[in-house]
Design a protein around this motif. Sequence first.
Motif, PDB file in Angstrom:
ATOM      1  N   ALA A   1     -19.651   8.719   5.419  1.00  0.00           N
ATOM      2  CA  ALA A   1     -20.481   9.910   5.206  1.00  0.00           C
ATOM      3  C   ALA A   1     -19.939  11.093   5.995  1.00  0.00           C
ATOM      4  CB  ALA A   1     -21.924   9.620   5.602  1.00  0.00           C
ATOM      5  N   ILE A   2     -19.441  10.814   7.213  1.00  0.00           N
ATOM      6  CA  ILE A   2     -18.809  11.884   8.002  1.00  0.00           C
ATOM      7  C   ILE A   2     -17.496  12.295   7.346  1.00  0.00           C
ATOM      8  CG2 ILE A   2     -17.687  12.421  10.201  1.00  0.00           C
ATOM      9  CD1 ILE A   2     -19.777  10.659  11.573  1.00  0.00           C
ATOM     10  N   ALA A   3     -16.703  11.320   6.932  1.00  0.00           N
ATOM     11  CA  ALA A   3     -15.401  11.617   6.333  1.00  0.00           C
ATOM     12  C   ALA A   3     -15.544  12.453   5.070  1.00  0.00           C
ATOM     13  CB  ALA A   3     -14.660  10.316   6.023  1.00  0.00           C
ATOM     14  N   GLU A   4     -16.569  12.136   4.247  1.00  0.00           N
ATOM     15  CA  GLU A   4     -16.744  12.841   2.976  1.00  0.00           C
ATOM     16  C   GLU A   4     -17.785  13.949   3.067  1.00  0.00           C
ATOM     17  OE1 GLU A   4     -16.974  10.243  -0.463  1.00  0.00           O
ATOM     18  OE2 GLU A   4     -16.269   8.572   0.771  1.00  0.00           O
ATOM     19  N   SER A   5     -18.375  14.119   4.244  1.00  0.00           N
ATOM     20  CA  SER A   5     -19.353  15.176   4.510  1.00  0.00           C
ATOM     21  C   SER A   5     -20.509  15.132   3.515  1.00  0.00           C
ATOM     22  CB  SER A   5     -18.680  16.553   4.485  1.00  0.00           C
ATOM     23  OG  SER A   5     -19.456  17.493   5.180  1.00  0.00           O
ATOM     24  N   CYS A   6     -21.152  13.986   3.431  1.00  0.00           N
ATOM     25  CA  CYS A   6     -22.251  13.783   2.494  1.00  0.00           C
ATOM     26  C   CYS A   6     -23.545  14.405   3.046  1.00  0.00           C
ATOM     27  CB  CYS A   6     -22.452  12.290   2.228  1.00  0.00           C
ATOM     28  SG  CYS A   6     -23.819  11.932   1.122  1.00  0.00           S
ATOM     29  N   ASN A   7     -23.992  15.481   2.423  1.00  0.00           N
ATOM     30  CA  ASN A   7     -25.222  16.143   2.853  1.00  0.00           C
ATOM     31  C   ASN A   7     -26.438  15.234   2.717  1.00  0.00           C
ATOM     32  OD1 ASN A   7     -23.913  18.524   3.497  1.00  0.00           O
ATOM     33  ND2 ASN A   7     -24.308  19.484   1.521  1.00  0.00           N
ATOM     34  N   GLY A   8     -26.471  14.455   1.634  1.00  0.00           N
ATOM     35  CA  GLY A   8     -27.612  13.589   1.394  1.00  0.00           C
ATOM     36  C   GLY A   8     -27.791  12.553   2.488  1.00  0.00           C
ATOM     37  N   TYR A   9     -26.705  11.968   2.954  1.00  0.00           N
ATOM     38  CA  TYR A   9     -26.780  10.956   4.016  1.00  0.00           C
ATOM     39  C   TYR A   9     -27.431  11.542   5.266  1.00  0.00           C
ATOM     40  CZ  TYR A   9     -25.346   7.258   7.261  1.00  0.00           C
ATOM     41  OH  TYR A   9     -25.341   6.249   8.201  1.00  0.00           O
ATOM     42  N   PHE A  10     -26.987  12.722   5.668  1.00  0.00           N
ATOM     43  CA  PHE A  10     -27.499  13.289   6.916  1.00  0.00           C
ATOM     44  C   PHE A  10     -28.897  13.874   6.755  1.00  0.00           C
ATOM     45  CE2 PHE A  10     -23.011  12.876   7.711  1.00  0.00           C
ATOM     46  CZ  PHE A  10     -23.023  12.323   8.978  1.00  0.00           C
ATOM     47  N   ALA A  11     -29.265  14.265   5.532  1.00  0.00           N
ATOM     48  CA  ALA A  11     -30.655  14.640   5.272  1.00  0.00           C
ATOM     49  C   ALA A  11     -31.559  13.416   5.452  1.00  0.00           C
ATOM     50  CB  ALA A  11     -30.786  15.211   3.867  1.00  0.00           C
ATOM     51  N   MET A  12     -31.104  12.268   4.960  1.00  0.00           N
ATOM     52  CA  MET A  12     -31.862  11.024   5.132  1.00  0.00           C
ATOM     53  C   MET A  12     -32.006  10.680   6.614  1.00  0.00           C
ATOM     54  SD  MET A  12     -30.651   7.161   4.210  1.00  0.00           S
ATOM     55  CE  MET A  12     -29.448   7.237   5.543  1.00  0.00           C
ATOM     56  N   VAL A  13     -30.916  10.782   7.369  1.00  0.00           N
ATOM     57  CA  VAL A  13     -30.945  10.464   8.797  1.00  0.00           C
ATOM     58  C   VAL A  13     -31.918  11.388   9.537  1.00  0.00           C
ATOM     59  CG1 VAL A  13     -29.566  10.525  10.921  1.00  0.00           C
ATOM     60  CG2 VAL A  13     -28.613   9.523   8.830  1.00  0.00           C
ATOM     61  N   PHE A  14     -31.882  12.670   9.229  1.00  0.00           N
ATOM     62  CA  PHE A  14     -32.747  13.635   9.904  1.00  0.00           C
ATOM     63  C   PHE A  14     -34.213  13.348   9.600  1.00  0.00           C
ATOM     64  CE2 PHE A  14     -34.842  17.831  10.211  1.00  0.00           C
ATOM     65  CZ  PHE A  14     -34.505  18.161  11.510  1.00  0.00           C
ATOM     66  N   GLU A  15     -34.520  13.042   8.346  1.00  0.00           N
ATOM     67  CA  GLU A  15     -35.911  12.761   7.995  1.00  0.00           C
ATOM     68  C   GLU A  15     -36.418  11.499   8.694  1.00  0.00           C
ATOM     69  OE1 GLU A  15     -37.650  15.031   4.485  1.00  0.00           O
ATOM     70  OE2 GLU A  15     -36.814  13.141   3.699  1.00  0.00           O
ATOM     71  N   ARG A  16     -35.573  10.505   8.821  1.00  0.00           N
ATOM     72  CA  ARG A  16     -35.982   9.306   9.544  1.00  0.00           C
ATOM     73  C   ARG A  16     -36.297   9.620  11.003  1.00  0.00           C
ATOM     74  NH1 ARG A  16     -32.147   4.140   7.810  1.00  0.00           N
ATOM     75  NH2 ARG A  16     -32.613   4.149   5.573  1.00  0.00           N
ATOM     76  N   LEU A  17     -35.503  10.486  11.597  1.00  0.00           N
ATOM     77  CA  LEU A  17     -35.745  10.879  12.990  1.00  0.00           C
ATOM     78  C   LEU A  17     -37.074  11.622  13.144  1.00  0.00           C
ATOM     79  CD1 LEU A  17     -32.219  12.106  14.110  1.00  0.00           C
ATOM     80  CD2 LEU A  17     -33.619  10.510  15.408  1.00  0.00           C
ATOM     81  N   ILE A  18     -37.301  12.606  12.297  1.00  0.00           N
ATOM     82  CA  ILE A  18     -38.476  13.465  12.432  1.00  0.00           C
ATOM     83  C   ILE A  18     -39.750  12.749  11.982  1.00  0.00           C
ATOM     84  CG2 ILE A  18     -39.478  15.700  11.792  1.00  0.00           C
ATOM     85  CD1 ILE A  18     -36.969  15.816  13.584  1.00  0.00           C
ATOM     86  N   ASN A  19     -39.626  11.796  11.029  1.00  0.00           N
ATOM     87  CA  ASN A  19     -40.803  11.121  10.478  1.00  0.00           C
ATOM     88  C   ASN A  19     -41.162   9.830  11.212  1.00  0.00           C
ATOM     89  OD1 ASN A  19     -40.897  13.138   8.575  1.00  0.00           O
ATOM     90  ND2 ASN A  19     -39.860  11.957   6.980  1.00  0.00           N
ATOM     91  N   ALA A  20     -40.394   9.477  12.255  1.00  0.00           N
ATOM     92  CA  ALA A  20     -40.668   8.219  12.968  1.00  0.00           C
ATOM     93  C   ALA A  20     -42.102   8.205  13.494  1.00  0.00           C
ATOM     94  CB  ALA A  20     -39.678   8.054  14.117  1.00  0.00           C
ATOM     95  N   GLY A  21     -42.843   7.143  13.138  1.00  0.00           N
ATOM     96  CA  GLY A  21     -44.222   7.024  13.610  1.00  0.00           C
ATOM     97  C   GLY A  21     -45.234   7.778  12.783  1.00  0.00           C
ATOM     98  N   GLY A  22     -44.796   8.393  11.666  1.00  0.00           N
ATOM     99  CA  GLY A  22     -45.735   9.088  10.793  1.00  0.00           C
ATOM    100  C   GLY A  22     -45.716  10.592  10.964  1.00  0.00           C
TER     101      GLY A  22
END
Length: 662
Positions: free
Chosen positions: A362-383
């Motif tokens: 994802a870093i090599a190909e600069s996938c925006n979708g992957y990092f959007a998913m990662v960010f949402e998991r971080l911010i949404n942790a615990g509800g």
Amino acid sequence: MNQFFERRYIIGGIFIALSFILLGRLFYIQIVDDRYELYAHKNVIRQVIQYPARGPILDRNGVLMVSNALVYDISVIPREVKALDTLEFCKLLGIDTADFNKRLIKARKYSPNLQSPFYKQISPQLFASLQERLSEFPGFRVDPHPIRIYPDSCAAQFLGYIGEITQSKIEKSGGYYRLGDYIGITGVEASYEAELRGQRGVQNKIVDSRGIPKGSYADGAYDTLAVPGERLTSSLDSRIQKLGEKLMKNKVGSIVAIEPSTGEILCFVSSPTYDPNLMIGGPDRGANYTMLYKDPQKPLLVRPIMGTYPPGSSFKPLSALVALQEGIITPQTTYLCPGRYLANRGKPKCTHVHGLVNLSSAIAESCNGYFAMVFERLINAGGYKNTEANYTKWRESVMNFGLAQKLHLDLPSELKGYLPVAGFYDKAYRKGGWRSSTILSLAIGQGEVDATPLQLANIECVIANHGFYYKPHLIKSIGAKKIIKDEYLLKNNVGINAEYFEPVINGMQSVVDYGTAHGSKIPGVTMVGKTGTAQKVGQARNNSVFVAYAPRINPKIAICVVVENSGDGGTWAAPIASFIVEKYLKDSITRRESGITPDYYINSNLLPEVKVKDKKAIQADSIRKAKADSVKKLNLKSAKIPARKTSAIAKVVAMLPNQKRR
């Protein structure tokens, strides 16, 4: 009769008392109080200030970057100016009588009794001819004064310049400076003024009634010697500094390169730049400064620390490290990319379908979708109720890398960039009215995040060091003892475990080996990097960003290159960075498989066209501004998000649909 005798005694007593008072006063003046003796000495003694040589500045290899040359200043004591041949004096100096009178009036306003500057920086040749006839011009004197010269004419924004001190700074100096003295105004000259200036000396000269020197007072017993300023050894490597300035010629942007193991800055390019010799002083200095100040490309701006930019995809490795530390993802976490992020109505988009990707790919190909998913998991942790707390925690983790705060570089005017607090979004959307999807553009280094090139280069130092950095600095040592500030020796840990860096670094190496920076691959050198492309409001094209370090094992250099209004990160910033890295590591630039050469980038002109408005256009702008001001007075709101301050270099792009990849 008795009254007469009484009066005689009273009057006699008064005279006796007055006599004692006068005798006592004479004794105090002549024996106890030495002020009057000093006043008398001032009529026959002249103090000649001996200006010390300002400390030289060297590069890390001992190459002289700043030295001194001797010029002469004419000063005047207006009270002592007698009848003189004004025309002849003006002829010698190359000025007219109107200029002469203007200068003399200015000196008289300052003080008729004190010495003040009259004409600065005359040549040694003019001094020689004037010195022979100085007795013909009472009240005037000529003193030697060192000025700065710049042999290589490079690193202007780093070095800075000196100038004549202002009255406010004289007052703040506690009596050290006086009218006509020079002081560091910008750059290292200002930051290290106390070390560079040295200590003035004083010679006491006996003069006759015409002001002609007749020798030293008391055989020099009261004279003091001038002490030269300290020598500064900078961390810059002038080889890559000069190459960087050539590569950035006719472009707007900057280059910052740092040695990860020490925090020493190796390259500090701000473009467009200028010849620092334009600011050494003399009659043309004012015109030169005005020219540079009015230049629409702003060459006086120190872009490595004053230019703020959305980091774009160069921010993704940092996001991945924070998520790994929080346990949100593992290196094996995958995402099936259909070319867009489906969980947020297809935003952000990718440039193409990446398919199944893990962290490194994802870093090599600069996938925006992957990092959007990662960010949402971080911010949404615990509800969703934890959105604000999770965002605050994420922001603190990002700030540990040096973003959204000053790194306190040893230069003035550093900006801290921007990453809003949760309260910013509370005001924009009401408290509890925003979610991870609201701020999703932050996941890919856009939206409300700005960083300086210095900060982006420092992040690469953190990655190269697997979790820590040394405070970036431009001065390697002070004086012959090679003193270094203690704060530069301290490790700054960012709170990420060392084992999480390798999968991120694997992806970044792939960016150079076969990804968006493949054309900039250096033969025989393993470079780890990430391209970035970020939009800027009002630009026709994107900013090209590239961050990297090399080699992968035992890193020697970390770098950030920003080229404004130029295109993708791999097109301009990555090649320029690769030339700097190879020059530093190998002292040469070899032929690339892609065929790119430094000459192409040196000769390319990417400066934006400067549009000159005619009078009608200026009048139309004035009318539009007046209407806009009227609207403001009515307190009409034109946008949801509250305004915030942005730099002159890059403004925030808040609307996610307009963002582009990398």
